[in-house]
Design a protein around this motif. Structure first.
Motif, short mmCIF file in Angstrom:
data_model
loop_
_atom_site.label_atom_id
_atom_site.label_comp_id
_atom_site.label_asym_id
_atom_site.label_seq_id
_atom_site.Cartn_x
_atom_site.Cartn_y
_atom_site.Cartn_z
N PHE A 1 0.82 -1.22 0.00
CA PHE A 1 0.00 0.00 0.00
C PHE A 1 0.85 1.27 0.00
CE2 PHE A 1 -2.50 -3.37 1.64
CZ PHE A 1 -3.77 -3.15 1.15
N ALA B 1 0.33 0.93 5.54
CA ALA B 1 -0.73 0.19 6.20
C ALA B 1 -0.21 -0.97 7.04
CB ALA B 1 -1.76 -0.31 5.17
N PRO C 1 0.40 -0.98 13.61
CA PRO C 1 1.30 -0.23 14.47
C PRO C 1 1.60 -0.92 15.79
CG PRO C 1 -0.85 0.80 14.41
CD PRO C 1 -0.88 -0.30 13.39
N HIS C 2 0.70 -1.84 16.20
CA HIS C 2 0.91 -2.47 17.50
C HIS C 2 1.67 -3.77 17.40
CE1 HIS C 2 -2.59 -4.22 15.68
NE2 HIS C 2 -2.61 -5.19 16.54
N ARG C 3 2.16 -4.06 16.19
CA ARG C 3 2.90 -5.30 16.03
C ARG C 3 4.31 -5.01 15.55
NH1 ARG C 3 -0.62 -10.29 14.16
NH2 ARG C 3 -2.30 -10.03 15.65
N TYR D 1 2.14 -11.51 9.15
CA TYR D 1 0.68 -11.31 9.26
C TYR D 1 -0.13 -12.18 8.30
CZ TYR D 1 -3.85 -9.05 9.42
OH TYR D 1 -5.18 -8.82 9.54
N TYR E 1 9.09 -1.65 16.32
CA TYR E 1 7.72 -1.32 15.90
C TYR E 1 7.78 -0.40 14.69
CZ TYR E 1 5.82 -3.48 20.03
OH TYR E 1 5.45 -4.39 20.96
N SER F 1 6.55 2.39 14.00
CA SER F 1 6.76 3.82 14.26
C SER F 1 8.22 4.14 14.55
CB SER F 1 5.90 4.27 15.43
OG SER F 1 6.26 3.56 16.59
N GLN F 2 9.02 3.11 14.77
CA GLN F 2 10.44 3.36 15.04
C GLN F 2 11.27 3.33 13.76
OE1 GLN F 2 10.59 0.02 17.82
NE2 GLN F 2 11.06 1.44 19.46
N GLU G 1 -7.01 2.36 5.85
CA GLU G 1 -5.98 1.68 5.06
C GLU G 1 -5.54 0.37 5.71
OE1 GLU G 1 -2.66 3.05 3.24
OE2 GLU G 1 -3.81 4.20 1.80
N ILE G 2 -5.44 0.40 7.03
CA ILE G 2 -5.01 -0.80 7.72
C ILE G 2 -6.09 -1.88 7.61
CG2 ILE G 2 -4.35 -1.76 9.96
CD1 ILE G 2 -3.07 0.88 10.61
N GLU H 1 -8.11 -2.13 5.14
CA GLU H 1 -8.05 -2.59 3.76
C GLU H 1 -6.93 -3.63 3.61
OE1 GLU H 1 -7.05 0.31 0.73
OE2 GLU H 1 -8.92 -0.21 -0.29
N ALA H 2 -5.81 -3.36 4.27
CA ALA H 2 -4.70 -4.31 4.22
C ALA H 2 -5.14 -5.65 4.82
CB ALA H 2 -3.49 -3.76 4.97
N ALA H 3 -5.84 -5.58 5.95
CA ALA H 3 -6.31 -6.83 6.57
C ALA H 3 -7.22 -7.57 5.61
CB ALA H 3 -7.03 -6.51 7.88
N SER I 1 -7.45 -9.00 15.69
CA SER I 1 -6.03 -8.69 15.49
C SER I 1 -5.81 -7.26 15.03
CB SER I 1 -5.39 -9.68 14.52
OG SER I 1 -5.90 -9.48 13.23
N VAL I 2 -6.86 -6.59 14.59
CA VAL I 2 -6.65 -5.22 14.13
C VAL I 2 -7.55 -4.23 14.88
CG1 VAL I 2 -6.68 -3.67 12.16
CG2 VAL I 2 -6.04 -6.05 11.84
N PRO J 1 -7.33 -4.21 19.06
CA PRO J 1 -6.05 -3.67 19.55
C PRO J 1 -5.87 -2.19 19.22
CG PRO J 1 -5.70 -5.74 18.40
CD PRO J 1 -7.14 -5.40 18.22
N LEU J 2 -6.27 -1.78 18.04
CA LEU J 2 -6.07 -0.38 17.67
C LEU J 2 -7.08 0.53 18.36
CD1 LEU J 2 -5.04 -0.59 13.93
CD2 LEU J 2 -3.64 -0.34 15.95
N HIS K 1 3.45 1.95 21.65
CA HIS K 1 4.04 1.77 20.32
C HIS K 1 3.78 2.96 19.40
CE1 HIS K 1 0.07 1.03 18.68
NE2 HIS K 1 -0.18 0.36 19.77
N ARG K 2 2.76 3.72 19.73
CA ARG K 2 2.45 4.86 18.85
C ARG K 2 3.44 5.98 18.97
NH1 ARG K 2 -3.88 5.18 17.91
NH2 ARG K 2 -4.07 2.95 17.76
N TYR K 3 4.05 6.04 20.15
CA TYR K 3 5.02 7.10 20.34
C TYR K 3 6.42 6.52 20.29
CZ TYR K 3 0.67 8.89 22.13
OH TYR K 3 -0.64 9.21 22.27
N GLY K 4 6.66 5.67 19.31
CA GLY K 4 7.96 5.02 19.18
C GLY K 4 9.05 6.07 19.07
N LYS K 5 10.26 5.64 19.38
CA LYS K 5 11.37 6.59 19.31
C LYS K 5 11.41 7.21 17.93
CE LYS K 5 13.53 3.59 22.36
NZ LYS K 5 13.71 2.19 22.03
N HIS L 1 12.80 8.52 14.55
CA HIS L 1 13.94 8.12 13.73
C HIS L 1 14.61 9.37 13.18
CE1 HIS L 1 10.84 8.83 10.77
NE2 HIS L 1 10.11 8.00 11.45
#
Lengths: 360, 296
Positions: free
Chosen positions: A126, A130, A133-135, A143, A175, A177-178, B191-192, B194-196, B209-210, B213-214, B289-293, B295
């Protein structure tokens, strides 16, 4: 820098079609079906929208996508290219038409069959990655396999080699986001490859990346394709990208295919002003290959590879005594000759047929 | 022109008959079915009583250790754990230990029921627009109808005591978790999803699984709100005989015992703050995980 533009020898590009799309129409709106006939009779997109409030997404698409090749579908935003690719795995239902994969009718599938088809036959990359984010990276790549019902441990093990093949070893437990955008899309690509599906759908997969990263990703894809031989449908709005990776290109405008062919055909014989305009800024010396300007006959002296770009050929031609070279195919067999004059004139782009005739 | 001055209404007698009729038949119905309905809620009653007795019977040091562990595990913050223990000790020192245990048991059971009922309803609402448009007005009703209005039929049916109190608390505390579950799932990136779909997920796989959790941060905000609203109902629930910190407040209001009201009121506030901070921090950690370091 110019990694040789993919060789297309004519025999191979005639691969039997894996995917056939016939008379495909998509009209968005509550009563899409009732406007099929007006559309067939030539009602315009604008008219349909203004008078009936329906949007013409795809208009009579006919496309055979050959097995194990990269089919690029190119168009500007709103041309319907993303709509088209979503018909192949039925993320979008067509209003009318036929789509077959290996002669199997996609549209006749039940929900259960469709799910199985999506699990085993197609996978998708995509534009905005897509990813989940939690995996972690490893879980994301696995997946598709876990969806097929494989145990997560097994799936992770299997996905390891794909993580490696896209150059992400060592990032398994990070993750998304990293990671940077380019790395995220590598995860997206590995996730799509991990299911071993023969058809890979790539929806503007590299469009969100920086130019340099984009070139990297194209190289990764082309390298992988040398071994994998997948049937790839690649959507892009970027002509350079299309020419670089496409074995075949279809150009879409307002939901209609206006030209299809291999990159050489598109450049040498643009179907209309729209396409001429589209290709006017490309570096013809890099893109056009000598086989496109080849004549009958043969010549003494140095031979040129049929996929040699003009840029490189010019110098050699210029050094030759009578400014002629033979052209050989990838087995070294002479198949024709090129002249310096032909090479030079090919560098000039053809004039638009009529300057004043403006497309919308 | 008299008819213009006065709004045409059902005659007084008709109106009285209508009310009487409905009241009468409800009373009749509750008399004949009250026992059965009460029996239906018996397990709940026993569980409530059991939990309350358990909490009261547990030696207070153990409770303090549990509180510290709960606060620390939820929030990963020593300060918060320490603060919770100190608050509990103060509340106990001022003689409100038993009432506090009763309140905690009621709140816990109410929250569990709300989660068990609310999350599935929220999921259904997110899946079907029709369910959403059917349930939303009911939630509006539950949140805005004056509490005493629905307290009355509940008391008529079940009498006074813990179970009707619990039902009253749940009616009030349920909407936020339903709303936020529904909202959270609907807000999951298209989008996520749609990917699933593109990888052939079934609805169940996609949900577990999507989507869930989200949506967890939002669902957890719902749990947090539910706990807060349940605590807010403690005083009102005491009006129909629920023991706990609310009862003394009610007495204070009736007899103008300023200090008693203040002490118990502050104890409720302390509980609310502890539950709120711990559950909020926990919810934030869920989306780490949303606020990952960053980059680059």
């Amino acid at each position: 820098m110019v990694k040789d533009f993919k060789r297309i020898d004519m025999g191979k590009s005639m691969n039997k079609p894996k995917l056939k799309i016939k008379n495909l129409y998509k009209i968005f709106g509550p009563k899409g079906e009732s406007f099929i006939d007006p559309v067939k009779n030539g009602i315009s997109k604008q008219e349909l929208l203004d008078n009936h409030g329906h949007v013409l997404g795809l208009n009579d698409i006919n496309l055979d996508i050959p097995e194990q090749r990269i089919q690029v579908i190119m168009g500007l935003s709103g041309s319907g290219k993303s709509t088209l690719i979503r018909h192949i795995n039925r993320l979008i239902e067509p209003t009318s038409g036929e789509i077959t994969v290996d002669d199997e009718d996609i549209l006749a599938m039940s929900q259960l069959q469709l799910r199985e088809f999506r699990r085993k036959k197609t996978s998708m990359v995509f534009q905005k990655f897509a990813l989940l984010p939690h995996r972690t990276v490893a879980q994301n790549v696995a997946y598709g396999l876990t969806i097929q019902g494989q145990h997560e441990g097994v799936a992770k093990e299997k996905s390891h080699k794909w993580i490696e093949s896209v150059g992400l070893s060592g990032f398994e437990e990070r993750y998304p986001s990293q990671l940077s955008g380019g790395m995220q899309q590598r995860v997206g690509l590995a996730r799509a490859l991990a299911t071993d599906a023969p058809i890979l759908l790539m929806d503007e997969a590299f469009s969100a990346l920086d130019p340099l990263i984009r070139t990297d990703m194209q190289n990764i894809l082309l390298d992988l394709q040398k071994d994998l031989h997948k049937t790839i449908v690649f959507i892009t709005h970027d002509l350079d990208e299309a020419l670089r990776i496409g074995d075949n290109i279809a150009i879409l405008r307002d939901g209609k295919i206006i030209q299809k062919g291999n990159p050489q055909e598109i450049i040498m014989k643009p179907a209309d002003n729209y396409i001429s305009d589209f290709i006017k800024d490309i570096n013809r010396g890099k893109v056009i290959e000598v086989r496109s300007i080849m004549q009958k006959g043969s010549s003494k002296g140095v031979s040129l590879d049929s996929s040699c770009p003009l840029e490189d050929a010019l110098k050699i031609l210029n050094n030759e005594k009578n400014n002629e070279c033979s052209v050989v195919d990838d087995k070294g067999k002479k198949i024709g000759k090129v002249t310096l004059d032909a090479a030079i004139s090919a560098l000039f782009r053809e004039k638009s047929l009529k300057k004043s005739e403006k497309y919308k | 022109m008299d008819w213009l001055a006065e709004f045409p209404s059902l005659g007084k007698r008709d109106l009285r008959d209508l009310k009487k009729g409905i009241d009468g038949s409800f009373r009749e119905w509750s008399r004949s079915n009250g026992d059965a309905i009460e029996a239906f809620f018996d397990p709940l009653y026993f569980f409530l009583v059991w939990l309350e007795k358990l909490l009261i019977a547990t030696p207070w040091p153990i409770i303090l250790v549990l509180v510290a562990a709960f606060a620390y595990l939820g929030s990963r913050s020593w300060q918060l754990a320490l603060g919770s223990v100190v608050s509990f000790m103060l509340i106990g020192y001022f003689g409100m230990w038993k009432d506090m245990m009763a309140t905690i048991s009621l709140i816990s059971v109410a929250t569990l029921i709300c989660i068990a009922v609310g999350i599935p309803i929220g999921i259904l609402m997110s899946r079907y627009d029709r369910v959403q448009s059917a349930i939303t007005p009911i939630l509006d009703l539950m949140q805005t109808i004056p509490i005493f209005v629905y307290l009355l039929p509940v008391v008529m049916l079940l009498g006074i005591g813990r179970v009707p109190g619990l039902i009253a608390v749940c009616v009030y505390a349920l909407p936020p978790i339903i709303r936020l579950t529904n909202l959270g799932i609907r807000l999951v990136d298209k989008e996520i999803l749609e990917a699933a779909d593109a990888f052939g997920s079934s609805y169940r796989q996609k949900l577990f699984s999507v989507q869930i959790p989200l949506a967890l941060p939002n669902i957890f905000a719902g749990v947090n709100q539910t706990i807060m609203m349940a605590l807010a109902m403690v005083v009102i629930a005491s009006m129909i005989g629920v023991k706990g910190l609310g009862m003394p407040v009610l007495q204070a209001v009736q007899n103008q015992y300023l200090t008693l009201g203040l002490m118990n009121g502050l104890a409720i506030v302390a509980l609310a703050i502890i539950f709120d901070r711990v559950s909020q921090r926990y919810g934030q950690r869920l989306q780490a995980h949303r606020y990952g370091k960053e980059h680059e």
